[in-house]
Scaffold this active site. Structure first.
Site, PDB file in Angstrom:
ATOM      1  N   GLY A 101     -52.099  22.403   2.128  1.00 43.63           N
ATOM      2  CA  GLY A 101     -52.579  23.663   1.561  1.00 43.63           C
ATOM      3  C   GLY A 101     -52.662  23.661   0.052  1.00 43.63           C
ATOM      4  N   CYS A 102     -52.634  22.483  -0.542  1.00 44.16           N
ATOM      5  CA  CYS A 102     -52.759  22.414  -1.995  1.00 44.16           C
ATOM      6  C   CYS A 102     -54.090  21.755  -2.342  1.00 44.16           C
ATOM      7  CB  CYS A 102     -51.639  21.584  -2.590  1.00 44.16           C
ATOM      8  SG  CYS A 102     -50.016  22.168  -2.099  1.00 44.16           S
ATOM      9  N   GLN A 103     -54.680  22.186  -3.469  1.00 51.32           N
ATOM     10  CA  GLN A 103     -55.955  21.607  -3.875  1.00 51.32           C
ATOM     11  C   GLN A 103     -55.758  20.185  -4.402  1.00 51.32           C
ATOM     12  OE1 GLN A 103     -58.833  22.944  -7.118  1.00 51.32           O
ATOM     13  NE2 GLN A 103     -59.155  24.469  -5.518  1.00 51.32           N
ATOM     14  N   SER A 126     -54.784  27.934  -4.307  1.00 49.11           N
ATOM     15  CA  SER A 126     -54.413  26.856  -3.390  1.00 49.11           C
ATOM     16  C   SER A 126     -53.675  25.753  -4.139  1.00 49.11           C
ATOM     17  CB  SER A 126     -55.642  26.333  -2.667  1.00 49.11           C
ATOM     18  OG  SER A 126     -56.683  26.149  -3.576  1.00 49.11           O
TER      19      SER A 126
END
Lengths: 408, 141
Positions: B52-54, B120
């Site tokens: 869920g992280c960019q 994000s």
């Protein structure tokens, strides 16, 4: 900018642009994600709920009639906007993604056999990849990918070789959302048709910039979203050739899409209602009509001219930054610039630019296969609309250079 | 004994109070990110990636007696700065202290925007994962 458009008057039409973000005037350069809405669209939405709200097509009363008339008027406006032969070939959906899924689940399911081929391109958004993967898995069809070169141009020679009698559908975007390439769809369609394949064009990124004539281009399917054409979210259009739409089985079952229902069987409604089960997004469809009127008052060509001037101006400025590389340098592009800066993660630039009041997009742009093609985790993307200005680009450049210094 | 979680939070708040404008605060945050010790490649596994992280973020936790120690890294330097503060606040404490921690410093230093769901960059996901490790360790006890 050598244009007759009065930019301050245009900007006044878009109330959202006039605000401060994190202490600076908003610079909205994320138009490929969604465009802002003119006041006429916002007013149409509000007017509908204040005066005309009723369910459509079934009611006999005055409000139902007003709502139905306004709703169907948008359909004819879309027909004219796309130069479609008739308004019953204009299907309202919830967006581009829904339109592609509709075609995959009806046309695809009833047409694809094991070993048939679906050609998509390396430039596609996930929404023009995943629905085909899902139906391919169910039917045994095979997906092949049209390659893209280093500059972001599709390899048409490879495409011609890929086209054989097993290809049932070619699904490509008109314009790449991630890097802005305008694809030669006229050529793609004629080559595909010569081999008996149908073509779906994803117009999400083109409708706001390029005049669309579905008949001149001999399009089989064309899909797009209203929100990328200055209209509301939650509305999309699927245009299809009549013989294809007629042959396709219904998609979702429910009210609106039926003629007669009994427990022994149901007969389905005609086009376009066959594909519009349930109460649709009436208010947003009506407001979308106002968006089309707005765009037509200038003409797509005029908007594109303004945007192309911004594209050239910003491309020059960005190219002067040491360590910055523009990803996607096709000769034909809409006003989208994807770039990376050596040694800096796109996310860091996105966070800092936001602090300067500049809205850009960072990441993989829902086009991971394209990022993989170029060996990138993501890019920064600026995308302009005709209401943006060279002054905004100048201020963006100051913010960008300061951000790069902060991160360097 | 290490100082309490709240003592470290107060320390960070005092450090950020030295800066008046956001740019100075972010320059400090970026500096913290650059100074975060590099994570050994052996911990940069798919298993340790926070979803869920960019940018990719890796988080690993180890136990030393009662105490939990965190190791983390990211491709993005601002995220590294945020992680470095989380590690400074939470690392070296017991699982129950970590689970009970109210991370109020994030808001007080003006970084609460990074906690929003739309961001994000995964600060929220990082905090959750750190607490998950603590929960897993406390269940083992």
């Amino acid at each position: 900018m050598g244009s007759l458009m009065d930019i301050s008057k245009i900007r006044a039409d878009f109330p959202v642009l006039d605000q401060q973000v994190n202490g600076s005037p908003l610079i909205y350069f994320d138009n490929a994600a969604t465009t802002q809405k003119p006041k006429t669209v916002i007013d149409a939405l509000s007017h509908y709920y204040q005066f005309d709200n009723a369910n459509i097509h079934r009611g006999l009363h005055t409000l139902a009639e007003r709502a139905t008339t306004a709703y169907e008027l948008t359909r004819t406006k879309v027909r004219d906007f796309l130069h479609a032969p008739s308004s019953d070939q204009i299907i309202f959906t919830s967006g581009t993604t829904a339109g592609i899924n509709l075609v995959a689940q009806t046309f695809g399911r009833s047409t694809f056999k094991a070993g048939d081929k679906i050609l998509i391109s390396n430039l596609e958004h996930h929404s023009n990849i995943v629905p085909w993967q899902m139906i391919a898995q169910e039917t045994g069809a095979i997906i092949e990918v049209i390659p893209v070169d280093e500059t972001g141009v599709l390899d048409l020679a490879a495409f011609e070789k890929q086209l054989d009698s097993r290809v049932k559908l070619v699904a490509v975007n008109h314009v790449s959302n991630a890097i802005g390439t305008i694809n030669p769809i006229a050529k793609i369609i004629s080559l595909a048709h010569a081999k008996g394949a149908k073509v779906l064009i994803d117009g999400a990124q083109s409708v706001a910039h390029i005049e669309i004539d579905v008949q001149a281009l001999d399009m089989d399917f064309f899909v797009f979203s209203a929100h990328k054409l200055f209209g509301p979210t939650g509305v999309g259009i699927l245009y299809g050739k009549r013989e294809l739409l007629d042959a396709m089985p219904p998609y979702q079952g429910g009210g609106e899409m039926i003629k007669e229902v009994s427990f022994s069987g149901t007969t389905y409604n005609e086009l376009p209602y066959k594909f519009e089960a349930g109460t649709p997004n009436i208010a947003d469809v009506i407001a979308f009509g106002a968006a089309i009127d707005y765009v037509k008052s200038y003409g797509t060509g005029e908007l594109m001219k303004q945007e192309q001037a911004l594209l050239a101006y910003a491309t020059d400025k960005l190219a002067s930054i040491p360590g910055l590389r523009i990803v996607g340098t096709a000769p034909d592009k809409i006003a989208v610039i994807s770039y990376v800066v050596e040694g800096i993660h796109p996310q860091d630039l996105g966070v800092l630019l936001d602090k300067f009041g500049v809205a850009i997009r960072t990441g993989h742009h829902c086009a991971q296969p394209l990022m993989q093609r170029y060996g990138l985790v993501g890019t920064c993307r600026v995308s302009f609309a005709f209401y943006n200005t060279t002054e905004e680009i100048d201020r963006f450049m100051v913010a960008l250079e300061r951000s790069i210094r902060m991160l360097g | 004994m290490a100082q309490s979680i709240n003592d470290t939070q107060e320390e960070l708040i005092a450090e950020f109070d030295l800066f008046e404008d956001w740019a100075d605060k972010y320059e400090y945050l970026i500096d913290l990110g650059k100074k975060l010790p590099a994570m050994s490649e052996e911990w940069k596994t798919e298993e340790n990636v926070i979803k869920g992280c960019q940018s990719r973020v890796w988080l690993h936790a180890e136990r030393e007696g009662e105490l939990v120690h965190f190791l983390a890294d990211s491709e993005a330097v601002i995220v590294k700065g945020l992680i470095s503060m989380l590690i400074r606040v939470l690392s070296g404490h017991t699982a129950s202290e970590i689970l009970a921690a109210d991370l109020y410093f994030i808001d007080r230093i003006g970084m609460s925007q990074h906690l929003a769901q739309t961001r994000s960059n995964g600060l929220l996901a990082m905090v959750k994962q750190m607490k998950n490790y603590a929960l897993a360790f406390s269940a083992q006890q």
